[in-house]
Scaffold this active site. Structure first.
Site, short mmCIF file in Angstrom:
data_model
loop_
_atom_site.label_atom_id
_atom_site.label_comp_id
_atom_site.label_asym_id
_atom_site.label_seq_id
_atom_site.Cartn_x
_atom_site.Cartn_y
_atom_site.Cartn_z
N GLN A 21 0.83 -1.22 0.00
CA GLN A 21 0.00 0.00 0.00
C GLN A 21 0.86 1.27 0.00
O GLN A 21 0.78 2.11 -0.90
CB GLN A 21 -0.90 0.00 1.24
CG GLN A 21 -1.61 1.33 1.46
CD GLN A 21 -2.39 1.39 2.76
OE1 GLN A 21 -3.62 1.32 2.73
NE2 GLN A 21 -1.73 1.54 3.90
N SER A 41 6.11 1.91 13.73
CA SER A 41 4.68 1.68 13.99
C SER A 41 4.30 2.09 15.41
O SER A 41 5.10 1.96 16.34
CB SER A 41 4.40 0.19 13.81
OG SER A 41 3.15 -0.14 14.34
N GLU A 101 2.72 0.35 17.12
CA GLU A 101 2.77 -0.89 17.90
C GLU A 101 3.96 -0.90 18.86
O GLU A 101 4.02 -1.73 19.75
CB GLU A 101 2.80 -2.11 16.99
CG GLU A 101 1.45 -2.47 16.39
CD GLU A 101 0.41 -2.85 17.45
OE1 GLU A 101 0.77 -3.41 18.48
OE2 GLU A 101 -0.78 -2.54 17.24
N GLU A 156 -8.12 -2.35 24.41
CA GLU A 156 -7.04 -1.53 24.96
C GLU A 156 -7.58 -0.76 26.17
O GLU A 156 -8.71 -0.26 26.12
CB GLU A 156 -6.54 -0.51 23.93
CG GLU A 156 -5.67 -1.08 22.85
CD GLU A 156 -6.46 -1.77 21.75
OE1 GLU A 156 -7.65 -1.44 21.58
OE2 GLU A 156 -5.88 -2.65 21.09
N TYR A 178 5.70 -8.26 16.41
CA TYR A 178 5.76 -7.18 15.41
C TYR A 178 6.23 -5.88 16.07
O TYR A 178 7.15 -5.22 15.59
CB TYR A 178 4.36 -7.02 14.79
CG TYR A 178 4.20 -5.83 13.87
CD1 TYR A 178 4.41 -5.96 12.50
CD2 TYR A 178 3.81 -4.59 14.37
CE1 TYR A 178 4.25 -4.87 11.65
CE2 TYR A 178 3.66 -3.49 13.53
CZ TYR A 178 3.86 -3.64 12.18
OH TYR A 178 3.70 -2.55 11.35
#
Ligand code: NDP
Length: 322
Positions: A12, A123, A125, A279, A147
């Site tokens: 993307q 990220s 993350e 979360e 990740y």
């Protein structure tokens, strides 16, 4: 003429970045794992306009030889094992590609030309289960997946190479960003594609997990512009790239179906396997530094993003089924 070497050009962000840099007059080299497959999947805007070369994210010598041959001025590392549902799969592979490969690239830069500017697609993350509501470059990191941990290792090494070797290397700490080119495995595209199918009578239901999950969703085209801006500065620095807005999956659905003149509540079915742990702190980025340092702000807002994705899916499905 500037030359940009882009890993993950077939993804993307890679395609949006290549389009942006072509407009700016760059020569574009895509370093990819499968040249033929990437060539076939390129959007029409990039066909015959970018050069593709095979390299493995695991072989430093190949990186050195590609960099020697093409002499890039800028290197954008977008190739990575995906986030989303795959974040826990193959932790060794993720560590190799999302983490250690960044060090291979930094070493290759040192060997070939220390002046090559490097931007890493990091990220949100890295914050994982965050301690703070609005995440900035200073927020305590706490990855919750292989990740996120691998991206954090890459960020740490980038900072070390910047400080110790003086490399122009930086991490764009990217919050979620979507587009019509997002893969179907991600919830946003699942919704827009599913809604378009229902509109065209090709499907009756859309299976989704937790509708109350919230994300900070931006447009991929805006996020690659931020990465480019990061490499045009006089000093390298890491920046959070985000919209600062949080929206739920339910809001995303409501907008997508409303755009098609439908009521989402009539078409949703529960998919327990798609539920993720909630979360405790919202995942929202604070991109004030990007605004101050880069002059960057997102141009596409939430509703425009959803509408754009729905329209693209509707068009694509109409063409396919005609
Ligand atoms: P995509 O999944 O669309 O693209 C990822 C690219 O990485 C693909 O071109 C893919 O190659 C390549 N890739 C995956 N695994 C490997 C591997 N083992 N070896 C070589 N190449 C590999 O992701 P996006 O474009 O959305 O994301 C770009 C970057 O931004 C990634 O690093 C991602 O982690 C990061 N990011 C993205 C976010 C988002 O919301 N989109 C949020 C935060 C970070 P191929 O074309 O051959 O399949």
């Amino acid at each position: 003429m500037k030359t940009a070497l882009i890993t993950g050009l077939g993804g993307q962000d890679g395609s949006y970045l290549a389009e942006l840099l072509l407009e700016k007059g760059y020569r574009i080299i895509g370093a990819v794992r499968d040249v033929r497959r990437t060539e076939d999947s390129l959007p029409i805007t990039l066909k015959n306009k970018v050069e593709l070369v095979a390299w493995s994210m695991l072989i430093q010598e190949e990186m050195v030889s590609v960099m020697r041959h093409y002499q890039p001025t800028e290197l954008y590392n977008l190739a990575a094992y995906s986030s989303g549902a795959g974040m826990y799969d193959d932790p060794v592979g993720i560590g190799e590609v999302n983490g250690l490969s960044v060090v291979r690239m930094l070493e290759a830069v040192r060997e070939v030309n220390i002046g090559i500017r490097f931007c890493q697609a990091s990220s949100r993350e890295v914050f994982g289960e965050s301690f703070e509501g609005l995440q900035t470059e200073c927020t305590r990191v706490n990855p919750r997946s292989p990740y996120g941990a691998a991206k954090l290792y890459a960020d740490s090494m980038i900072r070390i190479y910047r400080q110790h070797y003086g490399l122009f290397a930086c991490s764009a700490i990217l919050f979620n960003h979507e587009s019509p080119r997002r893969s179907l495995g991600f919830v946003t595209r699942k919704i827009t594609h599913g809604a378009a199918k229902i509109k065209l009578g090709l499907s009756q239901e859309l299976y989704l997990g937790n509708l109350n999950a919230c994300r900070d969703w931006g447009f991929a085209g805006d996020y690659v512009r931020a990465m480019w801006l990061m490499l045009q500065q006089s000093q390298p620095t890491d920046c959070v790239i985000a919209t600062g807005e949080s929206h739920s999956v339910r809001e995303f659905c409501a907008r997508a179906f409303t755009h098609l003149g439908l009521d989402y509540r009539q078409f949703l079915a529960d998919e327990p396997a798609a539920y993720r742990p909630a979360e405790s702190v919202p995942l929202v980025g604070d991109a004030r530094k990007a605004k101050e340092v880069l002059g960057w702000e997102p141009q596409i807002r939430f509703c425009q993003l959803v509408d754009m994705m729905v329209d693209a899916d509707l068009q694509m499905l109409k063409e396919k089924n005609n």
